[in-house]
Motif scaffolding. Structure first.
Motif, PDB file in Angstrom:
ATOM      1  N   GLU B  82       0.839  -1.188   0.000  1.00  0.00           N
ATOM      2  CA  GLU B  82       0.000   0.000   0.000  1.00  0.00           C
ATOM      3  C   GLU B  82       0.885   1.252   0.000  1.00  0.00           C
ATOM      4  O   GLU B  82       1.775   1.393   0.830  1.00  0.00           O
ATOM      5  N   ASN B  83       0.654   2.077  -1.011  1.00  0.00           N
ATOM      6  CA  ASN B  83       1.382   3.344  -1.121  1.00  0.00           C
ATOM      7  C   ASN B  83       2.899   3.160  -1.060  1.00  0.00           C
ATOM      8  O   ASN B  83       3.585   3.833  -0.307  1.00  0.00           O
ATOM      9  N   GLY B  84       3.403   2.233  -1.830  1.00  0.00           N
ATOM     10  CA  GLY B  84       4.846   1.991  -1.834  1.00  0.00           C
ATOM     11  C   GLY B  84       5.156   0.596  -1.334  1.00  0.00           C
ATOM     12  O   GLY B  84       4.328  -0.301  -1.451  1.00  0.00           O
ATOM     13  N   LYS B  97       8.623   1.826   5.884  1.00  0.00           N
ATOM     14  CA  LYS B  97       8.336   2.058   4.474  1.00  0.00           C
ATOM     15  C   LYS B  97       9.636   2.425   3.760  1.00  0.00           C
ATOM     16  O   LYS B  97      10.395   3.260   4.266  1.00  0.00           O
ATOM     17  N   ASP B  99      11.716   4.285   1.134  1.00  0.00           N
ATOM     18  CA  ASP B  99      11.630   5.427   0.222  1.00  0.00           C
ATOM     19  C   ASP B  99      12.249   5.057  -1.120  1.00  0.00           C
ATOM     20  O   ASP B  99      11.866   5.565  -2.152  1.00  0.00           O
ATOM     21  N   ASN B 123       5.464  -0.061  -7.170  1.00  0.00           N
ATOM     22  CA  ASN B 123       5.632   1.344  -7.561  1.00  0.00           C
ATOM     23  C   ASN B 123       6.577   2.095  -6.609  1.00  0.00           C
ATOM     24  O   ASN B 123       6.295   3.189  -6.154  1.00  0.00           O
ATOM     25  N   GLN B 372       6.435   7.996 -13.505  1.00  0.00           N
ATOM     26  CA  GLN B 372       5.135   8.425 -12.989  1.00  0.00           C
ATOM     27  C   GLN B 372       4.421   9.326 -13.993  1.00  0.00           C
ATOM     28  O   GLN B 372       3.209   9.465 -13.963  1.00  0.00           O
TER      29      GLN B 372
END
Lengths: 484, 386
Positions: B82-84, B97, B99, B123, B372
């Motif tokens: 999720e989100n990365g 997470k 970066d 992603n 992106q």
């Protein structure tokens, strides 16, 4: 949360090790220890930069402190057991006592433990006094020439270079490392066999009057004053007291046999006229010219009377010219052939961690000056750094400790000097003086990159990865945990 | 706030151990010296289980053998997309997470594009060659076919599937007849010279193919280059702007070409002890390679052409074969993640290990940012017809 974490840390075995580490770093000075203890707000970070050195004393103390702690916990349990709580009120009271004991035993343990150490030191005093008296007798009866090296900085280098030059020709004893306390000098006296032709002794400065005590102990024939600065100013109060403390050596040594470094302005002003004044320019009878400084070492030409000499040193930096000259002057005084002394000088290695060159296997050079903890040493190192050429220069420092009220001014000056050495990158180990160094860098419009280091141990361990072939990094001073 | 850099290494690969050295010495160490980065070691064991934690980033963990205890007692890490990319360790463990991800795996299940595919799905910006370039580079046959199409000079070669050898050996050997001995037999996907043989006759050829087929489903057979000099060139940058380091010449006797044993187990000493070289990840080598100016220019051009043709990014190392008498340079193979990043060569070229790692992270972030901007969806009325 942090307080809770601190209590947890204080109840762990790590706390015991931290306490012994702090005692060791404080040189078993109880007042210094408690001053540090009071400042700690994170017990998890006490051993942040260094590690405990497990000497036999440290091993015994670690065990003894752990046993003291265990004993106190057992005592608390025993009290509750003897009290035999029965009613709800008694049980609650016992619980409160146990919680109190649990939280306070680490502190009580440390207090009890340091109290015992203090008592031990008091009881040891007469023994030390006897040892010093015996040592005084040994020095008094010793037939060799005693050379004393004093100063706020540059002592260890001076002592080592002189020992190296003199030692090749004469039976010489030199105090080791930077063991320069009275008790260390007393132990050193017992190691002498009485046949030494020259005994070279380094004097430490710890409090007003100590140089006089050292001189009374060893009765020097020749004295060397390497420089005076703000180092340990917190103990001396002002620079005048430091100067007079060091110059008290003149009461024990003939002026003609007192060698003083007049590259140092304070020494130059204070030194009596008839002393042997030396500098990187020479002295009254010795002339220095054509100094060449590089990463390979330092070369210069020397004229003594009608004789000319080429002097080559492995030592880095222009300031070593004066040191080399002083060593040659003293060697000459001791009757050693100058050419022979010069040849010996060429093989002298730098003192460990003092502008010591380390070649990295993949290219790049690290100049390790991490034992350099005084302003003049920092200035000399930076002067050298400004003179040398490199593809990229990296400078690393935490700044200096124990420089008294002038800390801000001094660190701003250091910052400005760093900027004038034109490093591409500056790494500052983060602490209370970082902002002053940064202000100094800014004052000289420093255009390179400035980084702040949060975890110095990790940084130093991996520093070599910052260097490519042809790059040079200068590392000056270390910031001990006790000043964190 | 420091950037969390997840360094992924180990994995189910014959080069598992080499990957540990690359990750810890060439990536994690410099990240620890660089302010602004927080390395997160992510170790994949030989069974394919993922672990994270500070101790997985210490070389002692592996040299002391404690790694076996750790992987048996620790709970494998959970990956969340999720989100990365988020690494969660243990039931109550903390989540971290990434970066940016720094793949430091060599060979299969990593360098071959598998890991890059996963990271693309998540992603998350990642260092080094993308999925396509990794797949092409790690397949010696595909990379040669692409390079042939791009007009890049190569020595004569043939390729086949391992099954073709087992099903009809005679027919296959017949197809290889027009290759001139001595030949080299290579598994198409393995790196570090594993299972590569030099053969002088048909009986040796059969044995060598059997060995290669044991490791891989695709086999490459190529002619030896006469008067051989091996050259290698590490390159970094985006595919459209490759920046070469220095040409490097491994100091080995061509008769005893650099096999796995020479490269890693003997510290690269075979045939290379005469001095004048630098001991790097590949053992002793000459940096920069002392070769004729024309060969040097040809080699640098060929290297950067290959980098571009295969779409490499971040870093890669191009290996070349040179006929020193004829003065001809041929493409040999590509390594999309050179051992220890070939930091020893970059250091000689004036790029420190830390600068290299920082630069590679910068490229990763730029590439991700560019990606992106690309449209990945397209509105159609296709579903309305159903």
């Amino acid at each position: 949360m942090r307080h809770f974490k601190n209590y947890i840390h204080r109840s762990s075995h790590r706390y015991n090790r931290s306490v012994v580490y702090m005692l060791q770093r404080s040189e078993y000075d109880i007042a210094k220890f408690w001053e540090w203890y009071r400042r700690i707000d994170d017990w998890g970070k006490v051993m942040y930069r260094g590690r405990i050195v497990y000497t036999p004393v440290a091993k015994v103390l670690t065990l003894a402190f752990s046993l003291t702690q265990v004993g106190l916990y057992l005592l608390a349990g025993l009290i509750v057991w003897r009290f035999a709580p029965q009613s709800v009120g008694e049980i609650l009271l016992s619980l409160a006592f146990l919680i109190f004991a649990l939280l306070s035993i680490p502190l009580i343990g440390a207090a009890l433990f340091t109290g015992l150490i203090w008592l031990g030191k008091v009881l040891q005093k007469p023994l030390i006094a006897t040892k010093l008296l015996r040592a005084q007798q040994i020095y008094h009866n010793h037939p060799g020439t005693v050379v004393a090296v004093a100063g706020s900085y540059g002592k260890t280098t001076m002592k080592n270079i002189l020992g190296h030059v003199v030692g090749s020709t004469k039976d010489t004893a030199v105090t080791s490392g930077n063991l320069n306390t009275p008790i260390a000098l007393a132990r050193f006296a017992h190691q002498l066999d009485g046949n030494e032709e020259v005994v070279i002794i380094e004097f430490g400065e710890y409090e007003p009057g100590d140089i006089e005590s050292f001189c009374t102990l060893v009765e020097p024939d020749i004295g060397l004053i390497t420089g005076i600065n703000e180092a340990h100013l917190e103990k001396f109060g002002d620079i005048k007291t430091t100067t007079e403390n060091i110059f008290s050596i003149e009461q024990f040594v003939d002026e003609e046999k007192l060698y003083v470094n007049v590259d140092d302005e304070r020494v130059a002003v204070r030194a009596p006229e008839r002393t042997q004044r030396y500098s990187k320019e020479g002295s009254s009878k010795w002339r220095v010219s054509k100094i060449n400084v590089s990463l390979e070492g330092t070369d210069f030409k020397l004229k003594h009377g009608k004789n000319n000499f080429d002097v080559s040193l492995k030592l880095l930096g222009r300031h070593h010219v004066g040191v080399a000259l002083a060593a040659l002057m003293v060697a000459n005084e001791l009757g050693i052939d100058i050419q022979k002394a010069i040849e010996q000088l060429a093989t002298a290695d730098p003192v460990e961690h003092r502008l010591e060159k380390r070649l990295l296997p993949g290219g790049g050079v690290i100049i390790d000056d991490t034992y350099n903890g005084n302003p003049d040493g920092i200035r000399a190192g930076l002067e050298f750094f400004a003179e040398i050429e490199a593809k990229k220069k990296i400078y690393v420092t935490p700044g200096l400790v124990e420089v008294g009220e002038k800390s801000k001014e001094l660190h701003e000056e250091i910052g400005a000097r760093i900027a004038l050495a034109y490093p591409e990158e500056v790494y500052l180990v983060k602490n209370s003086v970082t902002s002053h160094i940064k202000a100094g860098l800014k004052s000289e419009d420093f255009s390179g990159k400035v980084h702040e280091i949060e975890n110095p141990r990790e940084f130093y361990e991996n520093l070599d990865t910052l260097l490519a072939d042809g790059d040079v990094a200068l590392l000056q001073n270390d910031w001990p945990d006790e000043y964190a | 706030m420091p950037k969390t850099v997840a360094v992924i290494f180990g994995s189910r690969s014959a080069e598992h151990d080499i990957s540990i050295v690359t990750a810890i010495n060439a990536v994690i160490k410099p990240l620890k010296a660089l302010p602004g980065f927080d390395p997160l070691p992510v170790y994949i064991d030989k069974k394919g289980r993922w672990f994270t934690g500070e101790r997985y980033g210490e070389i002692d963990t592996y040299t002391s053998g404690r790694i076996d205890t750790f992987v048996n007692s620790d709970k494998p890490v959970q990956l969340h997309f999720e989100n990365g990319l988020v690494f969660k360790s243990g039931l109550f463990g903390s989540s971290k997470k990434a970066d940016v991800v720094f793949p430091a795996t060599h060979g299969t299940f990593g360098e071959d594009g598998s890991l890059m595919g996963l990271l693309r799905m998540a992603n998350v910006p990642f260092v080094g060659c993308g999925m396509t370039a990794s797949v092409l580079s790690m397949d010696k046959v595909l990379s040669r076919l692409v390079c042939a199409q791009a007009g890049i000079a190569q020595n004569k070669f043939k390729w086949f599937y391992a099954n073709e050898f087992t099903s009809d050996q005679d027919n296959l050997l017949n197809k290889l007849k027009d290759l001139k001995y001595p030949l080299f037999v290579k598994p198409a996907h393995l790196g570090s010279s594993i299972a590569i043989s030099r053969v002088k006759n048909i009986s040796e050829l059969k044995n060598a193919i059997e060995v290669a087929a044991h490791y891989d489903d695709k086999v490459l057979v190529e002619e030896e280059v006469e008067n051989l000099i091996e050259l290698t060139l590490p390159i970094m940058g985006h595919p459209d702007s490759p920046k070469p380091a220095l040409l490097e010449k491994p100091l080995a006797d061509p008769e005893k070409f650099f096999d796995f044993d020479t490269k890693y187990l003997q510290g690269g000493k075979k045939g290379g002890e005469k001095g004048g070289g630098t001991k790097g990840a590949q053992g002793y080598s000459e940096i920069p390679a002392r070769v004729d100016k024309k060969i040097e220019e040809q080699a640098i051009k060929l290297g950067t052409d290959v980098y571009r043709a295969l779409g490499c990014s971040g870093t890669a190392r191009i290996d070349m074969l040179v006929d020193s008498k004829a003065g001809k340079v041929y493409f040999n193979e590509v390594n999309p993640l050179p051992g220890s990043l070939y930091a020893h060569n970059w250091r000689k070229a004036g790029v420190s290990n830390a600068e290299l790692v920082e630069k590679l992270i910068e490229y990763a972030l730029e590439t991700h940012q560019q990606e992106q901007k690309l449209a990945t969806t397209f509105d159609t009325s296709f579903l309305k017809q159903f």
